[in-house]
Design an enzyme around this catalytic site. Structure first.
Site, short mmCIF file in Angstrom:
data_model
loop_
_atom_site.label_atom_id
_atom_site.label_comp_id
_atom_site.label_asym_id
_atom_site.label_seq_id
_atom_site.Cartn_x
_atom_site.Cartn_y
_atom_site.Cartn_z
N LYS A 118 0.74 -1.22 -0.09
CA LYS A 118 -0.06 -0.02 -0.12
C LYS A 118 0.86 1.20 0.16
CE LYS A 118 -4.11 -2.21 0.68
NZ LYS A 118 -3.62 -3.66 0.83
C1 LIG Z 1 -4.55 -4.71 0.49
C2 LIG Z 1 -3.54 -6.21 0.45
C3 LIG Z 1 -4.04 -7.13 -0.39
C4 LIG Z 1 -5.26 -7.07 -1.13
O1 LIG Z 1 -5.00 -6.04 -2.32
P1 LIG Z 1 -6.23 -5.61 -3.07
O2 LIG Z 1 -5.96 -4.44 -3.62
O3 LIG Z 1 -7.46 -5.27 -1.96
O4 LIG Z 1 -6.98 -6.67 -3.94
C5 LIG Z 1 -3.21 -8.11 -0.51
N1 LIG Z 1 -2.19 -8.38 0.43
C6 LIG Z 1 -1.78 -7.37 1.40
C7 LIG Z 1 -0.79 -7.48 2.36
C8 LIG Z 1 -2.72 -5.99 1.45
O5 LIG Z 1 -2.31 -5.32 2.40
#
Ligand SMILES: *Cc1c(COP(=O)(O)O)cnc(C)c1O
Length: 473
Positions: A118
């Site tokens: 993120k």
């Molecule tokens: C947010 C997240 C995901 C999923 O990503 P999306 O964009 O919601 O599909 C997978 N792994 C981790 C560690 C995340 O923080």
């Protein structure tokens, strides 16, 4: 470059408007009116670029120069994608794990401040927000929902920034100890943590309800940083281009990506990269036990599940049963038929499902968009983490393990398979230890963080209560 809503009833907007407003006024999600293309000549020229310059080149296709000028965009990307923030000069280094599966690679997206992918988008978003708000002389109340990683990435990107307050909803008791400490220990006055008795989807529903109250939204200048924010999607497209370039030496080659998925934000960026012309063969969508997306891609039925059917798993950032970003993909699948999408989401918003299994669009999906989906369980996760460790000596986190597990059966000889590393193992240490017996070591700084006092209020899933908390600040 103008943006339109998936439901067809919002005025067109610029990138900077979409950045600050999140959802369209009709409740739809904003998308570029037409997708820009990446030419083979551009791809070749981009091979030599450092990450921040590649980010500038890719984002320039989504931001009109009379909206944000090119020099500003270059400065913001240069400040975001540095070795100081992301740990290496490559920013998203690629490593082969051939000893586990021939042709399999891992692209590290989790070396930013909160140890999850993120940060890749959020570090840029924080700077874009500060720039936008500064020139408008405005303030923004960022309202978000997190299953764990978006929240901390947003808070670390926005903490102490001028003109921004963050109100972050998280599902009480559903995050790892490390995730809780990382978010709730922040003491910055502009950061507000709200734990909701419920699951991620309850938090997300509250954000949607507040955002759909246009009067409240305008009065309090509400913005969002959830994966529905187009600014995040556009920043995520960059690492797919980088991953492709890092795994190939000529544009005649193709690669595949494996993406641990929950809200369909990460893989949506891959889908758009592929539509823009990046030579991507397959996009492997991996879910955990909350497999609403895998079910859709394998059956044509989209059946979002209520919170009581959402399992708490050992890849908790994917404990999502209603994938906010999926609507954007469906808009493309049905050739920008906004009326049809609006009708489908009238069903979804009533808690119902839709079935497109008999449509020619669904039948042609795999060939046209290259998406293949599968499910991974706790047992798969443990076995994968253990086996990757045994064969390569390295540790991976639980979400990355879901992608590696589903992708393993889909590797084609000659086509590199790049699994996206969406978090570091220390963030989900309990399960990594269960799999390998090894406790991923904490740095001294992380150790200190785990001992800090927590700053959070806990509430029932109540829209009015959240509005009151925002209004009081
Ligand atoms: C947010 C997240 C995901 C999923 O990503 P999306 O964009 O919601 O599909 C997978 N792994 C981790 C560690 C995340 O923080």
């Amino acid at each position: 470059m103008k943006y339109i809503s998936t439901r067809g009833k919002s005025p067109v907007q610029s990138f900077s408007q979409v950045l600050l407003s999140g959802l369209g006024e009709d409740g739809g999600l904003m998308l570029p009116q037409t997708l820009p293309k990446i030419t083979a000549a551009e791809l070749s020229a981009w091979r030599a670029l450092p990450y921040h310059a590649l980010a500038h080149a890719v984002l320039s296709k989504f931001v009109a120069t009379d909206d944000i000028d090119s020099a500003t965009l270059a400065a913001l990307t240069a400040a975001s994608y540095t070795q100081e923030i992301f740990g290496t000069a490559e920013i998203t280094p690629l490593r082969a794990i051939d000893a586990y599966a021939s042709g399999m690679h891992i692209q590290a997206l989790s070396n930013g401040p909160t140890l999850a992918f993120k940060d890749m988008a959020m570090q840029l978003l924080g700077r874009l927000f500060e720039f936008e708000l500064g020139r408008r002389n405005a303030t923004l109340n960022v309202l978000g929902a997190t299953s764990g990683d978006t929240g901390s990435a947003a808070e670390y990107a926005m903490r102490g920034r001028k003109g921004v307050n963050v109100f972050m909803l998280s599902p009480a008791g559903r995050m790892s100890a490390f995730q809780r400490a990382q978010m709730y220990s922040l003491q910055d006055a502009n950061i507000h943590n709200i734990a909701v008795d419920g699951v991620f989807d309850d938090c997300q529903d509250i954000v949607k309800a507040v955002s759909n109250d246009l009067e409240f939204k305008r009065e309090h200048n509400i913005g969002t940083v959830n994966s529905i924010n187009w600014g995040r999607i556009s920043a995520q497209i960059v690492y797919y281009v980088r991953g492709y370039l890092a795994a190939t030496t000529s544009n005649a080659q193709k690669v595949s990506f494996a993406v641990p998925s929950g809200n369909f934000g990460n893989i949506l960026a891959g889908h758009i990269a592929r539509e823009m012309g990046v030579p991507i063969d397959t996009l492997v969508l991996a879910t955990n036990e909350n497999n609403v997306l895998a079910e859709f891609f394998n059956s044509g039925v989209y059946r979002p599940r209520p919170s009581k059917e959402t399992f708490a798993t050992s890849s908790p950032s994917m404990d999502i049963s209603k994938a906010s970003n999926f609507e954007r993909f469906v808009f493309h699948l049905f050739n920008a038929d906004a009326e049809r999408v609006a009708a489908m989401w009238r069903e979804v918003d009533q808690g119902r499902s839709f079935d497109v299994s008999l449509t020619p669009e669904f039948k042609g999906l795999r060939e046209r968009f290259g998406i293949v989906a599968g499910t991974s369980t706790h047992a798969h996760r443990l076995a994968t983490i253990r086996e990757v460790h045994e064969k390569t000596g390295g540790l991976i986190d639980t979400h990355t393990a879901d992608a590696v597990h589903v992708a393993r059966a889909l590797v084609k000889p000659g086509t590199p398979m790049i699994a996206l590393e969406t978090a570091l193992p220390v963030k989900f240490a309990e399960t990594v230890k269960e799999a390998t017996g090894i406790d991923p070591p904490l740095t001294a700084e992380q150790h200190a963080m785990m001992a800090l006092p927590l700053r959070v209020v806990q509430i029932s899933p109540d829209v009015e209560r959240v509005k009151a908390i925002i209004a009081n600040h």
